[in-house]
Design a protein around this motif. Structure first.
Motif, PDB file in Angstrom:
ATOM      1  N   VAL A 172       0.852  -1.187   0.000  1.00  0.00           N
ATOM      2  CA  VAL A 172       0.000   0.000   0.000  1.00  0.00           C
ATOM      3  C   VAL A 172       0.886   1.235   0.000  1.00  0.00           C
ATOM      4  O   VAL A 172       1.643   1.472   0.950  1.00  0.00           O
ATOM      5  CB  VAL A 172      -0.939   0.009   1.223  1.00  0.00           C
ATOM      6  N   GLN A 173       0.802   2.019  -1.073  1.00  0.00           N
ATOM      7  CA  GLN A 173       1.595   3.242  -1.206  1.00  0.00           C
ATOM      8  C   GLN A 173       0.729   4.431  -0.832  1.00  0.00           C
ATOM      9  O   GLN A 173      -0.359   4.622  -1.377  1.00  0.00           O
ATOM     10  CB  GLN A 173       2.134   3.383  -2.629  1.00  0.00           C
ATOM     11  N   MET A 181       1.591  -8.402   3.523  1.00  0.00           N
ATOM     12  CA  MET A 181       1.284  -6.999   3.239  1.00  0.00           C
ATOM     13  C   MET A 181       2.401  -6.103   3.745  1.00  0.00           C
ATOM     14  O   MET A 181       2.990  -6.364   4.801  1.00  0.00           O
ATOM     15  CB  MET A 181      -0.044  -6.584   3.875  1.00  0.00           C
ATOM     16  N   ILE A 182       2.663  -5.035   2.983  1.00  0.00           N
ATOM     17  CA  ILE A 182       3.566  -3.962   3.411  1.00  0.00           C
ATOM     18  C   ILE A 182       2.787  -2.666   3.357  1.00  0.00           C
ATOM     19  O   ILE A 182       2.184  -2.321   2.333  1.00  0.00           O
ATOM     20  CB  ILE A 182       4.807  -3.879   2.515  1.00  0.00           C
ATOM     21  N   LEU A 216      12.608  -8.051  -2.417  1.00  0.00           N
ATOM     22  CA  LEU A 216      11.526  -9.036  -2.326  1.00  0.00           C
ATOM     23  C   LEU A 216      11.304  -9.717  -3.677  1.00  0.00           C
ATOM     24  O   LEU A 216      11.082 -10.928  -3.739  1.00  0.00           O
ATOM     25  CB  LEU A 216      10.246  -8.362  -1.848  1.00  0.00           C
ATOM     26  N   ALA A 217      11.364  -8.937  -4.749  1.00  0.00           N
ATOM     27  CA  ALA A 217      11.210  -9.527  -6.082  1.00  0.00           C
ATOM     28  C   ALA A 217      12.342 -10.500  -6.378  1.00  0.00           C
ATOM     29  O   ALA A 217      12.119 -11.578  -6.951  1.00  0.00           O
ATOM     30  CB  ALA A 217      11.159  -8.418  -7.139  1.00  0.00           C
ATOM     31  N   GLU A 218      13.558 -10.146  -5.988  1.00  0.00           N
ATOM     32  CA  GLU A 218      14.694 -11.053  -6.171  1.00  0.00           C
ATOM     33  C   GLU A 218      14.506 -12.357  -5.404  1.00  0.00           C
ATOM     34  O   GLU A 218      15.012 -13.409  -5.813  1.00  0.00           O
ATOM     35  CB  GLU A 218      15.983 -10.368  -5.722  1.00  0.00           C
ATOM     36  N   LEU A 237       4.891  -8.456  -6.222  1.00  0.00           N
ATOM     37  CA  LEU A 237       4.398  -7.281  -5.518  1.00  0.00           C
ATOM     38  C   LEU A 237       3.173  -6.713  -6.226  1.00  0.00           C
ATOM     39  O   LEU A 237       3.212  -6.448  -7.435  1.00  0.00           O
ATOM     40  CB  LEU A 237       5.480  -6.200  -5.445  1.00  0.00           C
ATOM     41  N   ASP A 238       2.099  -6.544  -5.477  1.00  0.00           N
ATOM     42  CA  ASP A 238       0.882  -5.903  -5.973  1.00  0.00           C
ATOM     43  C   ASP A 238       0.823  -4.527  -5.316  1.00  0.00           C
ATOM     44  O   ASP A 238       0.344  -4.381  -4.193  1.00  0.00           O
ATOM     45  CB  ASP A 238      -0.342  -6.751  -5.608  1.00  0.00           C
TER      46      ASP A 238
END
Length: 250
Positions: free
Chosen positions: A7-8, A49-50, A22-24, A29-30
């Motif tokens: 959540v941005q 969740m972040i 995290l992608a690595e 990521l959504d």
């Protein structure tokens, strides 16, 4: 592939290098641009969740109306034991939803790379164990957690702001600092009483020390997400306490 709802809450407050790490590690990521009006899900169906930072208090619904839904999702993650990481505003939100207290413009503001002291309680923590006694981290805040939720584990502190990192339950972490930020981002920040050139130079000097530590912590969070997702998909109950009771978010 395990997925993480991110959540941005502000234009410049993206997942940064934490998202890259995290992608690595094999996570999808959504990223929801909540500050631009993108709707948050009715329920958290992701593996983790972040909750990122932003220039708000957790209850600033008048200025940022999506925060009500953000608090609801944080409450669900806490109640169901979904891995959760809150950064700056996100960490404050975890504290408040779980029953702690946050105050605006409290104490002395922090800006730039500062030494964060890892507390003895971190020795048994899944993310913070084995870290150096003091680690630089980038700060940019004037609001702060002033009381942790009951039962929270206090993991890190600075001289000006005691609650720099904490854990609620088994799988929710809040941090006041910004592990996702590189020194270049510091140049975009302006804070009264701080020299921008000095703040940037210190961040550059500290990066070789801080980056490997926060990458390690992020990797540990990623492994926790992967392991819990695998257990959930296999239909087994993840090890450890599955939930923490929290007040209903407003």
């Amino acid at each position: 592939m395990p997925d993480i709802l991110v959540v941005q809450n502000s234009r410049s407050g993206g997942p940064g290098r934490v998202g890259d790490w995290l992608a690595e590690a094999g996570l999808a990521l959504d990223v929801v641009l909540a500050h631009e009006g993108a709707p948050l899900p009715a329920r958290l169906g992701h593996d983790a969740m972040i909750m990122l930072g932003g220039g708000y208090l957790p209850g600033d619904d008048d200025r940022a109306p999506w925060l009500r839904d953000a608090r609801r999702l944080v409450g669900q993650a806490l109640a169901e034991g979904v891995p959760l990481l809150g950064i700056c505003l996100g960490g404050q939100m975890i504290a408040e939803v779980a029953g702690g207290e946050v105050r605006g413009a409290y104490g002395a503001p922090e800006n730039g790379s500062l030494p964060v002291t890892i507390r003895p309680e971190a020795a048994a923590d899944p993310l913070f164990h084995g870290l150096p006694p003091v680690v630089p981290a980038i700060e940019h805040h004037k609001d702060a957690v002033v009381r942790l939720p009951a039962g929270a584990v206090h993991l890190a502190e600075t001289e000006r702001c005691p609650y720099q990192a904490f854990r609620v339950g088994e799988r929710a972490w809040g941090v006041q600092f910004h592990p996702e930020v590189l020194p270049a981002r510091v140049r975009e920040w302006r804070a009264e009483g701080f020299d921008p050139d000095e703040v940037y130079a210190r961040a550059v000097a500290d990066e070789p020390v801080s980056t490997p530590v926060w990458r390690r912590v992020t990797g540990r969070f990623a492994r926790l997400v992967v392991e819990r997702a695998a257990a959930t998909r296999a239909g087994s109950r993840p090890a450890g306490s599955p939930a923490v009771l929290v007040p209903r978010p407003s």
